[in-house]
Design an enzyme around this catalytic site. Structure first.
Site, PDB file in Angstrom:
ATOM      1  CB  SER A   1      -3.035  -6.061 -10.286  1.00  0.00           C
ATOM      2  OG  SER A   1      -4.152  -6.330 -10.690  1.00  0.00           O
TER       3      SER A   1
ATOM      4  CD  GLN B   1      -5.514  -8.977  -7.241  1.00  0.00           C
ATOM      5  OE1 GLN B   1      -5.099  -8.779  -8.605  1.00  0.00           O
ATOM      6  NE2 GLN B   1      -6.616  -9.001  -7.531  1.00  0.00           N
TER       7      GLN B   1
ATOM      8  CE1 TYR C   1      -9.809  -7.390  -8.257  1.00  0.00           C
ATOM      9  CE2 TYR C   1      -8.437  -7.877  -9.905  1.00  0.00           C
ATOM     10  CZ  TYR C   1      -9.496  -7.029  -8.814  1.00  0.00           C
ATOM     11  OH  TYR C   1      -9.194  -5.509  -8.058  1.00  0.00           O
TER      12      TYR C   1
ATOM     13  NE  ARG D   1     -14.105   0.619  -9.471  1.00  0.00           N
ATOM     14  CZ  ARG D   1     -13.302   0.357  -9.539  1.00  0.00           C
ATOM     15  NH1 ARG D   1     -12.220   0.074 -10.521  1.00  0.00           N
ATOM     16  NH2 ARG D   1     -13.447  -1.144  -8.335  1.00  0.00           N
TER      17      ARG D   1
ATOM     18  CG  ASP E   1      -5.753  -1.267   0.843  1.00  0.00           C
ATOM     19  OD1 ASP E   1      -5.264  -0.476  -0.051  1.00  0.00           O
ATOM     20  OD2 ASP E   1      -7.316  -0.913   0.163  1.00  0.00           O
TER      21      ASP E   1
ATOM     22  N   GLY F   1      -6.970   4.604   2.307  1.00  0.00           N
ATOM     23  CA  GLY F   1      -6.444   5.573   2.519  1.00  0.00           C
ATOM     24  C   GLY F   1      -4.975   6.339   3.461  1.00  0.00           C
TER      25      GLY F   1
ATOM     26  NE  ARG G   1      -3.996   8.960  -0.347  1.00  0.00           N
ATOM     27  CZ  ARG G   1      -4.625   7.677  -0.538  1.00  0.00           C
ATOM     28  NH1 ARG G   1      -4.093   6.834  -0.400  1.00  0.00           N
ATOM     29  NH2 ARG G   1      -5.664   7.330  -1.404  1.00  0.00           N
TER      30      ARG G   1
ATOM     31  NE  ARG H   1      -7.409   6.110  -5.624  1.00  0.00           N
ATOM     32  CZ  ARG H   1      -8.820   5.685  -4.697  1.00  0.00           C
ATOM     33  NH1 ARG H   1      -8.368   5.460  -3.192  1.00  0.00           N
ATOM     34  NH2 ARG H   1     -10.192   5.672  -4.985  1.00  0.00           N
TER      35      ARG H   1
END
Length: 378
Positions: free
Chosen positions: A124, A144, A146, A181, A305, A307, A309, A329
């Site tokens: 990142s 990555q 930004y 958030r 990308d 979810g 698992r 995550r």
């Protein structure tokens, strides 16, 4: 969280044996047992009422696979390519900021684990370890980006990543500013003194918090650093500037995917930022088939990308047309549970589960997974 809390987290994590984890839910529970509550919330939380966060899992669970039988699966392989580079698994570790929050080595440990597993590590812009140290591990590193308020600084970061040996640039396009958030806001979340954004001059410390009311220092910092004027002309400028494969992360609309391909983008990541940006956005798995259809016949790969698992989720994504997936995550859970060994365990579990699902579905290789039919349940 101060440095004392970080040391205590590391000490507790030392008692968790990654080998005992049999699925990612085990890893998540082990991480939850060692992380301070505000860090758990920072990692696990979404924006708003977290409806999109929950919908990502529900959408994947609705995908039912139609396995094939009487096929020779005695020699299953999970190997494929991403952006033209060979990988042992159709997976890359997603970019996640400030990983030294959960382990002293942070991104360095995660990159080593990715290298050992033969999958890319996406670093990142907000990494707590500089890109040069991560490429030095020998891992396949993607950078990555930004888009910053000063475009020249963004392009300088890309040049720095190129010089360091990064293999791709991943431009995140769904963060004109950080979503609301609420967990971070209630916690008045800020970075401890020992964690900083290694690629930026400043970081979201408690100095970014208002003296009264709930606020996230991270949101205040990103609002000051990120540009909300990122447009297709920015993508064109970046495409012209870099020789590396260019990936756009955060695409949900088929029209945007087509425009990306027309701009010379090499891949798009169908993503709603793990439910952390627009609450109420379409689940990534639901958006994926339309994007895949729109890009049919074009030289633009599609990744999923948000979810993922399990290895079965990887197979679901491939059956829906994706080239591979990003996992965010779970890598942080592994890092919290056991540093490099914890991340290695996460990747080993995903490899084992994916290989198992691949064979049970009658697929001897990754390309066969793309030919599976799916049924939407409910």
């Amino acid at each position: 969280m101060d440095s004392t809390s970080a040391e205590a987290t590391t000490a507790r994590a030392a008692h968790a044996d990654p080998a005992h984890a049999l699925c990612l839910a085990d890893v998540e529970r082990a991480a939850a047992a060692v992380l301070p509550a505000e860090v758990r919330d920072f990692i696990s939380g979404g924006s708003g009422a977290e409806t999109t966060l929950d919908a990502n899992r529900a959408a994947l669970d609705r995908v039912r696979l139609v396995p094939r039988v009487l096929r020779d699966v005695s020699r299953c392989t999970t190997r494929t390519t991403l952006l033209g580079h060979p990988v042992r698994l159709p997976l890359a570790i997603a970019p996640v900021a400030y990983q030294r929050l959960v382990h002293p080595e942070g991104e360095l440990a995660a990159a080593r684990a990715a290298g050992a597993a033969g999958v890319p590590f996406i670093v990142s812009t907000l990494s707590s370890v500089p890109v040069e140290r991560l490429t030095a591990t020998g891992a396949a590193v993607w950078f990555q980006l930004y888009w910053l308020r000063e475009p020249g600084r963004s392009l300088d970061l890309v040049a720095r990543a190129e010089d360091a040996g990064a293999q791709a640039v991943v431009l995140t396009v769904d963060v004109p500013w950080m979503g609301r958030r609420l967990r971070d806001m209630h916690n008045r979340f800020a970075l401890p003194d020992h964690v900083r954004a290694a690629h930026l001059a400043t970081g979201p410390t408690r100095a970014h918090q208002a003296p009264d009311g709930a606020v996230s220092a991270l949101a205040v910092h990103t609002d000051a650093a990120f540009s909300s004027a990122l447009t297709w002309s920015s993508v064109a400028a970046l495409r012209e500037r870099t020789r590396l494969p260019l990936v756009l992360k955060g695409v949900l609309a088929a029209e945007d995917a087509v425009r990306a391909a027309e701009c010379g983008v090499d891949a798009v990541v169908v993503s709603n930022h793990g439910g952390r940006q627009l609450d109420g956005a379409v689940p990534s798995a639901d958006a994926l088939p339309e994007v895949v259809s729109a890009l049919a016949g074009r030289r633009c790969e599609v990744l999923l990308d948000s979810g993922v698992r399990s290895g079965t989720d990887i197979l679901r994504a491939l059956a829906l047309g994706a080239r591979g997936v990003l996992v965010g995550r779970p890598a942080l859970w592994g890092l919290a549970m056991g540093g490099e060994a914890g991340v290695r365990r996460v990747l080993a579990l995903l490899a084992e589960e994916f290989g198992d699902a691949l064979g049970l579905a009658g697929c001897a290789d990754v390309s066969a997974a793309g030919e599976l039919r799916t049924v939407r349940h409910g």
